[in-house]
Design a protein around this motif. Sequence first.
Motif, PDB file in Angstrom:
ATOM      1  N   ASN A   1      25.932  15.275  -1.127  1.00 50.79           N
ATOM      2  CA  ASN A   1      25.643  14.699   0.175  1.00 50.79           C
ATOM      3  C   ASN A   1      26.527  13.495   0.468  1.00 50.79           C
ATOM      4  N   ALA A   2      26.720  12.640  -0.524  1.00 46.63           N
ATOM      5  CA  ALA A   2      27.587  11.472  -0.333  1.00 46.63           C
ATOM      6  C   ALA A   2      29.017  11.915  -0.040  1.00 46.63           C
ATOM      7  N   ALA A   3      29.488  12.920  -0.774  1.00 46.31           N
ATOM      8  CA  ALA A   3      30.860  13.396  -0.587  1.00 46.31           C
ATOM      9  C   ALA A   3      31.045  14.039   0.783  1.00 46.31           C
ATOM     10  N   PHE A   4      30.090  14.862   1.209  1.00 42.06           N
ATOM     11  CA  PHE A   4      30.225  15.504   2.511  1.00 42.06           C
ATOM     12  C   PHE A   4      30.035  14.513   3.660  1.00 42.06           C
TER      13      PHE A   4
ATOM     14  N   ASN B   1      32.132  17.570 -13.510  1.00 37.75           N
ATOM     15  CA  ASN B   1      33.199  18.283 -12.809  1.00 37.75           C
ATOM     16  C   ASN B   1      32.685  19.170 -11.676  1.00 37.75           C
ATOM     17  N   ILE B   2      31.383  19.377 -11.605  1.00 39.92           N
ATOM     18  CA  ILE B   2      30.847  20.324 -10.627  1.00 39.92           C
ATOM     19  C   ILE B   2      31.180  19.924  -9.197  1.00 39.92           C
ATOM     20  N   VAL B   3      30.837  18.708  -8.815  1.00 37.66           N
ATOM     21  CA  VAL B   3      31.040  18.304  -7.419  1.00 37.66           C
ATOM     22  C   VAL B   3      32.519  18.248  -7.041  1.00 37.66           C
ATOM     23  N   PRO B   4      33.391  17.593  -7.827  1.00 33.89           N
ATOM     24  CA  PRO B   4      34.811  17.614  -7.450  1.00 33.89           C
ATOM     25  C   PRO B   4      35.417  19.012  -7.439  1.00 33.89           C
ATOM     26  N   ASP B   5      35.008  19.881  -8.361  1.00 33.71           N
ATOM     27  CA  ASP B   5      35.513  21.259  -8.337  1.00 33.71           C
ATOM     28  C   ASP B   5      35.055  21.976  -7.065  1.00 33.71           C
ATOM     29  N   ALA B   6      33.775  21.822  -6.719  1.00 32.81           N
ATOM     30  CA  ALA B   6      33.236  22.475  -5.527  1.00 32.81           C
ATOM     31  C   ALA B   6      33.961  21.994  -4.275  1.00 32.81           C
ATOM     32  N   LEU B   7      34.178  20.687  -4.172  1.00 31.62           N
ATOM     33  CA  LEU B   7      34.893  20.140  -3.020  1.00 31.62           C
ATOM     34  C   LEU B   7      36.325  20.644  -2.970  1.00 31.62           C
ATOM     35  N   CYS B   8      36.987  20.630  -4.114  1.00 27.17           N
ATOM     36  CA  CYS B   8      38.388  21.015  -4.179  1.00 27.17           C
ATOM     37  C   CYS B   8      38.578  22.468  -3.752  1.00 27.17           C
ATOM     38  N   PHE B   9      37.755  23.363  -4.266  1.00 23.59           N
ATOM     39  CA  PHE B   9      37.874  24.771  -3.917  1.00 23.59           C
ATOM     40  C   PHE B   9      37.498  25.024  -2.459  1.00 23.59           C
ATOM     41  N   TYR B  10      36.485  24.292  -1.968  1.00 27.34           N
ATOM     42  CA  TYR B  10      36.092  24.465  -0.567  1.00 27.34           C
ATOM     43  C   TYR B  10      37.205  23.994   0.368  1.00 27.34           C
ATOM     44  N   LEU B  11      37.780  22.836   0.050  1.00 26.17           N
ATOM     45  CA  LEU B  11      38.894  22.332   0.855  1.00 26.17           C
ATOM     46  C   LEU B  11      40.096  23.267   0.772  1.00 26.17           C
ATOM     47  N   MET B  12      40.291  23.877  -0.380  1.00 27.09           N
ATOM     48  CA  MET B  12      41.381  24.832  -0.511  1.00 27.09           C
ATOM     49  C   MET B  12      41.168  26.024   0.419  1.00 27.09           C
ATOM     50  N   SER B  13      39.910  26.430   0.612  1.00 30.00           N
ATOM     51  CA  SER B  13      39.623  27.546   1.518  1.00 30.00           C
ATOM     52  C   SER B  13      39.796  27.129   2.972  1.00 30.00           C
TER      53      SER B  13
ATOM     54  N   MET C   1      43.636  17.641  -3.728  1.00 30.69           N
ATOM     55  CA  MET C   1      43.042  16.745  -4.721  1.00 30.69           C
ATOM     56  C   MET C   1      42.885  15.328  -4.167  1.00 30.69           C
ATOM     57  N   TRP C   2      43.860  14.880  -3.404  1.00 29.01           N
ATOM     58  CA  TRP C   2      43.814  13.553  -2.793  1.00 29.01           C
ATOM     59  C   TRP C   2      42.620  13.436  -1.852  1.00 29.01           C
ATOM     60  N   LEU C   3      42.410  14.464  -1.018  1.00 30.36           N
ATOM     61  CA  LEU C   3      41.278  14.434  -0.096  1.00 30.36           C
ATOM     62  C   LEU C   3      39.948  14.517  -0.853  1.00 30.36           C
ATOM     63  N   THR C   4      39.930  15.265  -1.933  1.00 31.95           N
ATOM     64  CA  THR C   4      38.731  15.307  -2.775  1.00 31.95           C
ATOM     65  C   THR C   4      38.426  13.924  -3.333  1.00 31.95           C
ATOM     66  N   ASN C   5      39.449  13.230  -3.787  1.00 36.77           N
ATOM     67  CA  ASN C   5      39.261  11.854  -4.269  1.00 36.77           C
ATOM     68  C   ASN C   5      38.685  10.961  -3.175  1.00 36.77           C
ATOM     69  N   LYS C   6      39.171  11.127  -1.936  1.00 34.32           N
ATOM     70  CA  LYS C   6      38.656  10.337  -0.820  1.00 34.32           C
ATOM     71  C   LYS C   6      37.173  10.613  -0.613  1.00 34.32           C
ATOM     72  N   ALA C   7      36.798  11.879  -0.705  1.00 36.71           N
ATOM     73  CA  ALA C   7      35.398  12.245  -0.522  1.00 36.71           C
ATOM     74  C   ALA C   7      34.527  11.683  -1.642  1.00 36.71           C
ATOM     75  N   MET C   8      35.071  11.691  -2.869  1.00 39.12           N
ATOM     76  CA  MET C   8      34.321  11.207  -4.030  1.00 39.12           C
ATOM     77  C   MET C   8      34.321   9.686  -4.131  1.00 39.12           C
ATOM     78  N   GLU C   9      35.225   9.038  -3.384  1.00 38.29           N
ATOM     79  CA  GLU C   9      35.409   7.581  -3.424  1.00 38.29           C
ATOM     80  C   GLU C   9      35.801   7.107  -4.818  1.00 38.29           C
ATOM     81  N   ARG C  10      36.535   7.929  -5.513  1.00 35.99           N
ATOM     82  CA  ARG C  10      37.107   7.541  -6.805  1.00 35.99           C
ATOM     83  C   ARG C  10      38.236   8.516  -7.139  1.00 35.99           C
ATOM     84  N   ASN C  11      39.129   8.079  -7.984  1.00 40.28           N
ATOM     85  CA  ASN C  11      40.287   8.896  -8.341  1.00 40.28           C
ATOM     86  C   ASN C  11      39.936   9.862  -9.473  1.00 40.28           C
TER      87      ASN C  11
END
Length: 277
Positions: A120-123, A187-199, A222-232
């Motif tokens: 929820n925080a990431a989205f 790794n679940i949330v960053p992986d989910a975000l990364c694959f979704y953004l890839m789609s 990956m950069w946008l995923t980091n932005k969503a996660m608020e960490r590198n």
Amino acid sequence: MRRLVFILFSMVLVLQSCEFKLKPFDITEGEHQRVEVSRYDRLESQYLTTSDFSALQQMNTDYPMETRALIEDVLKLGEVDDPEINKKFLSFYQDSVLQTLISDAESKYANIDDINASLNAAFDNLKRLLPGMVIPTVYMQIGALDQSIIIGNGTIGISIDKYLGEDYPLYRKYYPESQRKSMNRQNIVPDALCFYLMSLYPMHDFEKRPQMERDLHVGKIMWLTNKAMERNFFNTKYVDVVEKYYRSNPSSDMHEFMCSDNYQQLHKTCCNSAMRH
């Protein structure tokens, strides 16, 4: 990096175009859609460990697309309309190793409050960056050690059997240490975000593109995923290149930037960074 690029593109089952996926759902203005991970895995576990037909009925009734994706695309057992498919599905998971996998996955992920909160925080962050973005529905499943993340039409499926921890005994038998390091809960949330953004932002003609462009495209994801996660979470030289470029062009529209198929400026930034080093 090349291996990671291949994994990212090979594990996204359904790719959609930028234009199609960025049409928002019909939600009343001001209403905020929250992410609540659906526990499809619990119905799956109930059927596969006790042969409870009511659980299978609920899987087919409440999760028809998820069941079809699991049986046809992930497990590749045949067509979901095959009269014998339920027997094949049940029989496939009767292996003692898979029964243990089901039990361990359900135990480890009995509580997923942290995952719901992180998603929820990431989205929330992604909606600020990409106001027109569709918030997907998210569910968990047990996929027999196949794909980690399954992307469908507005859905993200998380195979929790691939996130039982790098020291999980079965992983030690089948996966190298380098791969096991990413098979953890964090790794679940960053992986989910990364694959979704890839789609949402696929690279067209991926196989024909120069390796540098492939790497830079994945760097953007990956950069946008980091932005969503608020960490590198992802740290590569290509992520750094994207960060440097966007920092010098802060007025760039995020959606247009992510959809852009022109990598010349990013390539220049990459070359300049290499020269400085």
